[in-house]
Design a protein around this motif. Structure first.
Motif, PDB file in Angstrom:
ATOM      1  N   CYS A 258       0.270  -0.483   3.695  1.00 38.10           N
ATOM      2  CA  CYS A 258       0.840  -1.003   2.300  1.00 38.10           C
ATOM      3  C   CYS A 258       0.402  -0.722   1.261  1.00 38.10           C
ATOM      4  N   MET A 259       0.596  -0.208   0.488  1.00 45.21           N
ATOM      5  CA  MET A 259      -0.056   0.078  -1.805  1.00 45.21           C
ATOM      6  C   MET A 259       0.296  -0.707  -2.184  1.00 45.21           C
ATOM      7  N   PRO A 260      -0.709  -1.558  -2.852  1.00 49.63           N
ATOM      8  CA  PRO A 260      -0.358  -2.562  -4.226  1.00 49.63           C
ATOM      9  C   PRO A 260       1.390  -2.200  -4.537  1.00 49.63           C
ATOM     10  N   GLU A 261       1.603  -2.818  -5.244  1.00 49.42           N
ATOM     11  CA  GLU A 261       3.328  -2.675  -6.024  1.00 49.42           C
ATOM     12  C   GLU A 261       3.153  -3.331  -7.235  1.00 49.42           C
ATOM     13  N   ASP A 262       1.814  -2.739  -7.959  1.00 49.03           N
ATOM     14  CA  ASP A 262       1.205  -2.528  -8.825  1.00 49.03           C
ATOM     15  C   ASP A 262      -0.248  -2.720  -9.133  1.00 49.03           C
ATOM     16  N   ASP A 263      -0.604  -2.460 -10.596  1.00 54.67           N
ATOM     17  CA  ASP A 263      -2.353  -2.275 -10.741  1.00 54.67           C
ATOM     18  C   ASP A 263      -2.816  -3.100  -9.883  1.00 54.67           C
ATOM     19  N   CYS A 264      -3.594  -2.842  -9.093  1.00 54.45           N
ATOM     20  CA  CYS A 264      -4.831  -3.766  -8.480  1.00 54.45           C
ATOM     21  C   CYS A 264      -6.301  -2.863  -8.154  1.00 54.45           C
ATOM     22  N   TYR A 265      -7.005  -3.610  -8.843  1.00 57.46           N
ATOM     23  CA  TYR A 265      -8.085  -3.264  -8.753  1.00 57.46           C
ATOM     24  C   TYR A 265      -9.283  -3.485  -8.110  1.00 57.46           C
ATOM     25  N   PRO A 266     -10.227  -3.229  -7.120  1.00 56.22           N
ATOM     26  CA  PRO A 266     -11.962  -3.669  -6.610  1.00 56.22           C
ATOM     27  C   PRO A 266     -11.751  -5.286  -7.150  1.00 56.22           C
ATOM     28  N   GLY A 267     -12.238  -6.186  -6.576  1.00 50.37           N
ATOM     29  CA  GLY A 267     -12.437  -7.098  -6.999  1.00 50.37           C
ATOM     30  C   GLY A 267     -11.304  -8.072  -7.832  1.00 50.37           C
ATOM     31  N   SER A 268     -10.195  -7.536  -7.721  1.00 48.39           N
ATOM     32  CA  SER A 268      -9.558  -8.609  -8.331  1.00 48.39           C
ATOM     33  C   SER A 268      -8.688  -9.716  -7.084  1.00 48.39           C
ATOM     34  N   LEU A 269      -7.606 -10.899  -8.142  1.00 46.90           N
ATOM     35  CA  LEU A 269      -7.115 -11.255  -6.888  1.00 46.90           C
ATOM     36  C   LEU A 269      -5.614 -10.806  -6.811  1.00 46.90           C
ATOM     37  N   VAL A 270      -5.332 -11.009  -6.108  1.00 50.33           N
ATOM     38  CA  VAL A 270      -4.121 -10.473  -5.276  1.00 50.33           C
ATOM     39  C   VAL A 270      -3.385 -11.279  -4.200  1.00 50.33           C
ATOM     40  N   PHE A 271      -2.531 -11.218  -4.254  1.00 50.17           N
ATOM     41  CA  PHE A 271      -1.262 -12.303  -3.737  1.00 50.17           C
ATOM     42  C   PHE A 271      -1.025 -11.914  -2.556  1.00 50.17           C
ATOM     43  N   LEU A 272      -0.122 -12.014  -1.945  1.00 50.57           N
ATOM     44  CA  LEU A 272       0.076 -11.820  -0.172  1.00 50.57           C
ATOM     45  C   LEU A 272       1.254 -12.437  -0.133  1.00 50.57           C
ATOM     46  N   TRP A 273       2.207 -11.130   0.747  1.00 49.95           N
ATOM     47  CA  TRP A 273       4.007 -11.866   1.730  1.00 49.95           C
ATOM     48  C   TRP A 273       3.949 -10.568   2.956  1.00 49.95           C
ATOM     49  N   TRP A 274       4.838 -11.092   3.298  1.00 54.99           N
ATOM     50  CA  TRP A 274       5.018  -9.892   4.541  1.00 54.99           C
ATOM     51  C   TRP A 274       6.261 -10.736   5.109  1.00 54.99           C
ATOM     52  N   ASP A 275       7.315 -10.204   5.589  1.00 50.54           N
ATOM     53  CA  ASP A 275       8.350  -9.831   6.445  1.00 50.54           C
ATOM     54  C   ASP A 275       8.330 -11.042   7.496  1.00 50.54           C
ATOM     55  N   ALA A 276       8.874 -12.057   7.651  1.00 53.50           N
ATOM     56  CA  ALA A 276       8.792 -12.892   8.931  1.00 53.50           C
ATOM     57  C   ALA A 276       8.834 -11.984  10.135  1.00 53.50           C
ATOM     58  N   HIS A 277      10.124 -11.286  10.224  1.00 53.67           N
ATOM     59  CA  HIS A 277      10.474 -10.436  11.346  1.00 53.67           C
ATOM     60  C   HIS A 277       8.935  -9.262  11.848  1.00 53.67           C
TER      61      HIS A 277
END
Length: 217
Positions: A164-183
């Motif tokens: 999946c591609m990021p949902e907003d602007d992300c740059y290499p080295g930046s902090l990101v938050f991860l989530w997923w569908d439990a199913h």
């Protein structure tokens, strides 16, 4: 073995023609794209014993062991221990981080399990959205045999992969938050001799930037 791509394609075209004519074929391969792309039934073996058998789709979508999940190349694996279970949910403790997982009626409390997160269902972005389970550092998007994949490094050095591609602007080295569908993230049991292969971390250390998640139990 060691065939170039064009020769390999011709060989499989010949095998497919033989199969249409009613010939049964047993083909051994260490490449999941071959095993799942041409077979009607597949058997996964390790050290001379059968681990799982079924249709290619069953092996791809319903791995029964961490080895099977790794073989398909579809899953991210996080190894830990189930410390809580309630109403179809389970808490997986992995080095001080508690992950919320879907769980069936099987008694798994206290057992060592592997959380398998589908690379197609691992979402991430730079904004805290309240539904994230982990955080990490975005390392960029890379092309490989399986196409385009984003790489996110956790605090302990383990690398997770997302198609999946990021949902907003992300740059290499930046902090990101991860989530997923439990199913799309089943829990599967660890075998007694199961160990993390080279380069895969079996637990997540509870230091920044990973945040401990709340509060199911």
């Amino acid at each position: 073995s060691a065939m170039d791509a064009q020769t390999r394609q011709r060989m499989f075209a010949l095998l497919e023609e033989m199969r249409r004519q009613g010939t049964s074929i047993v083909y051994a391969s260490s490449r999941p794209d071959e095993a799942f792309g041409y077979a009607q039934q597949a058997v996964l073996m390790r050290d001379g014993r059968i681990l799982q058998a079924g249709t290619p789709r069953q092996l791809m979508e319903q791995p029964e062991s961490p080895f099977a999940a790794r073989f398909t190349g579809r899953w991210n694996l996080i190894l830990g221990e189930v410390t809580g279970k309630s109403k179809g949910r389970a808490a997986l403790e992995a080095g001080g981080v508690t992950l919320d997982c879907a769980a069936d009626g099987t008694e798994i409390l206290g057992q060592k399990m592997a959380l398998c997160i589908d690379r197609e269902a691992l979402h991430f972005g730079s904004r805290h959205q309240g539904r994230h389970q982990l955080s990490g550092v975005f390392r960029g998007v890379h092309w490989g045999p399986e196409g385009q994949q984003a790489q996110i490094e956790l605090a302990d050095g383990q690398m997770l992969f997302s198609r999946c591609m990021p949902e907003d602007d992300c740059y290499p080295g930046s902090l990101v938050f991860l989530w997923w569908d439990a199913h799309h993230a089943p829990l599967i049991p660890m075998e007694e001799d199961e160990a993390a292969p080279d380069g895969e971390i079996s637990t997540i250390k509870g230091r920044e930037p990973i945040k401990k998640t709340a509060d199911l139990f």
